[in-house]
Write a protein that holds these residues in place. Sequence first.
Motif, PDB file in Angstrom:
ATOM      1  N   ASP A   1       0.598  -1.476   0.212  1.00  0.00           N
ATOM      2  CA  ASP A   1       0.064   0.050  -0.224  1.00  0.00           C
ATOM      3  C   ASP A   1       0.825   1.318  -0.397  1.00  0.00           C
ATOM      4  O   ASP A   1       1.224   1.675   1.094  1.00  0.00           O
TER       5      ASP A   1
ATOM      6  N   THR B   1      -1.523   6.101   4.646  1.00  0.00           N
ATOM      7  CA  THR B   1      -2.662   5.314   5.786  1.00  0.00           C
ATOM      8  C   THR B   1      -4.841   5.876   5.075  1.00  0.00           C
ATOM      9  O   THR B   1      -5.089   4.978   6.287  1.00  0.00           O
TER      10      THR B   1
ATOM     11  N   LEU C   1      -5.542   1.976   4.709  1.00  0.00           N
ATOM     12  CA  LEU C   1      -5.255   1.063   5.819  1.00  0.00           C
ATOM     13  C   LEU C   1      -6.414   0.336   6.599  1.00  0.00           C
ATOM     14  O   LEU C   1      -6.780  -0.508   6.577  1.00  0.00           O
ATOM     15  N   ASP C   2      -8.073   1.576   6.688  1.00  0.00           N
ATOM     16  CA  ASP C   2      -8.753   0.370   7.357  1.00  0.00           C
ATOM     17  C   ASP C   2      -9.637  -0.492   5.807  1.00  0.00           C
ATOM     18  O   ASP C   2      -9.875  -1.655   6.877  1.00  0.00           O
TER      19      ASP C   2
ATOM     20  N   ASP D   1      -7.515  -2.086   3.721  1.00  0.00           N
ATOM     21  CA  ASP D   1      -7.031  -2.839   3.583  1.00  0.00           C
ATOM     22  C   ASP D   1      -6.620  -3.651   5.300  1.00  0.00           C
ATOM     23  O   ASP D   1      -7.507  -5.534   4.743  1.00  0.00           O
ATOM     24  N   LEU D   2      -6.751  -3.855   6.513  1.00  0.00           N
ATOM     25  CA  LEU D   2      -7.197  -4.419   7.620  1.00  0.00           C
ATOM     26  C   LEU D   2      -8.537  -4.983   7.652  1.00  0.00           C
ATOM     27  O   LEU D   2      -8.637  -6.359   8.053  1.00  0.00           O
TER      28      LEU D   2
ATOM     29  N   VAL E   1       0.358  -6.251   5.977  1.00  0.00           N
ATOM     30  CA  VAL E   1       0.250  -4.907   4.620  1.00  0.00           C
ATOM     31  C   VAL E   1       1.784  -3.542   5.084  1.00  0.00           C
ATOM     32  O   VAL E   1       2.118  -4.190   6.418  1.00  0.00           O
TER      33      VAL E   1
ATOM     34  N   LEU F   1       3.041  -0.073   4.085  1.00  0.00           N
ATOM     35  CA  LEU F   1       3.207   0.970   3.938  1.00  0.00           C
ATOM     36  C   LEU F   1       4.181   1.877   3.850  1.00  0.00           C
ATOM     37  O   LEU F   1       5.311   1.699   4.274  1.00  0.00           O
TER      38      LEU F   1
ATOM     39  N   LEU G   1      -2.343   5.461  13.225  1.00  0.00           N
ATOM     40  CA  LEU G   1      -2.566   3.944  12.719  1.00  0.00           C
ATOM     41  C   LEU G   1      -3.790   3.207  14.070  1.00  0.00           C
ATOM     42  O   LEU G   1      -3.932   3.930  15.011  1.00  0.00           O
TER      43      LEU G   1
ATOM     44  N   LEU H   1       2.068  -4.828  10.670  1.00  0.00           N
ATOM     45  CA  LEU H   1       2.105  -3.837   9.619  1.00  0.00           C
ATOM     46  C   LEU H   1       3.711  -3.531   9.887  1.00  0.00           C
ATOM     47  O   LEU H   1       4.108  -3.206  10.605  1.00  0.00           O
TER      48      LEU H   1
END
Length: 326
Positions: A214, A218, A221-222, A224-225, A234, A236, A248, A261
């Motif tokens: 990714d 961020t 990111l939500d 992704d998770l 993940v 970044l 985060l 992460l």
Amino acid sequence: MRALVMTEPGGAEHSHVLDLPVPEPGPGEVAVRVAAAGLNFVDVMARRGDAAYAPSWPHRPGKEIAGTVLATGPGVTGLAPGDRVVAATRGGGLAEVALAEAALTVPVPAGVPLEVAATAPLGLATALLLLTDAGRFAPGDRVLVHSAGGGIGGAVARLLPLLGGGLAVGTVGRPGKAAAAAAAGYHAVFARDAELPERLREATGGRGFDLVLDPLGTTALDLDLDHLAAGGRVVLYGNPGGGAPAALPPFGRLLGANATLTGFSHAGLLAAAPAKVADAVRRALDLLATGALAAPVGTVAGLAGVPAAHDLLAAGHAEGKYVAVL
């Protein structure tokens, strides 16, 4: 010599091709007569004034070059004038002559064109390290890659089969870039729109992704998770917006998902572990030399054409990897 110089933050109007003195290599350095230089989004971030990418002005952009050794500084061994090389530079690569650390300068195998080799020091090396080092890719992994239509995204898709294969799913910011990403080897490519979560669930049959690469800061990111398999990773590795990233996720969310992460910075590795970058560059060049890996490039004629190419990168209209041929 002629070199591209960004005189102040802003757009293409502040990028100029100027005549500068030819630099002399210092201890541990190599002067390279540049034949081709890779273009990267970090140059766009520098141009607009992001402090981490342009610490002072005027700024000399250019992070990856290919050419021939012009001169070597004191203490340099194993490299000689006339050698075909690539190098990851700290900056100043968009010039007719550039300085590089000998530790980050790697010979180019016979048969690899310099304009193709110029994609290795940052582009291909980053893709390899994202997968094998930061991402701990294993054959058969289900991999999600954001910005799949860019240079790094395309390199990831072409490398996956060489590392054992797996499911490769990409996302793009503009639907028009999906075709280019699919041509690089993605099994599915989706636009980042309201339908993306459901499409990602369908792509893995609800099993989630083992690895997410990714470069969007961020902002995703939500997502992704939400679509990460148990024990997934993940990575970044970018912040294209340039602003302060959001906080985060809470520790409990990572803990409950058995999620890893990880952050990745090519520039950070240049400073702290240059041998790791050089090794990745050698691996990429070997794959190019054997024909196992292709690295399609879009060429830009000379330094004068670079600001317009940077405009394409800045606007999100670029497809694949661009290289300036000097």
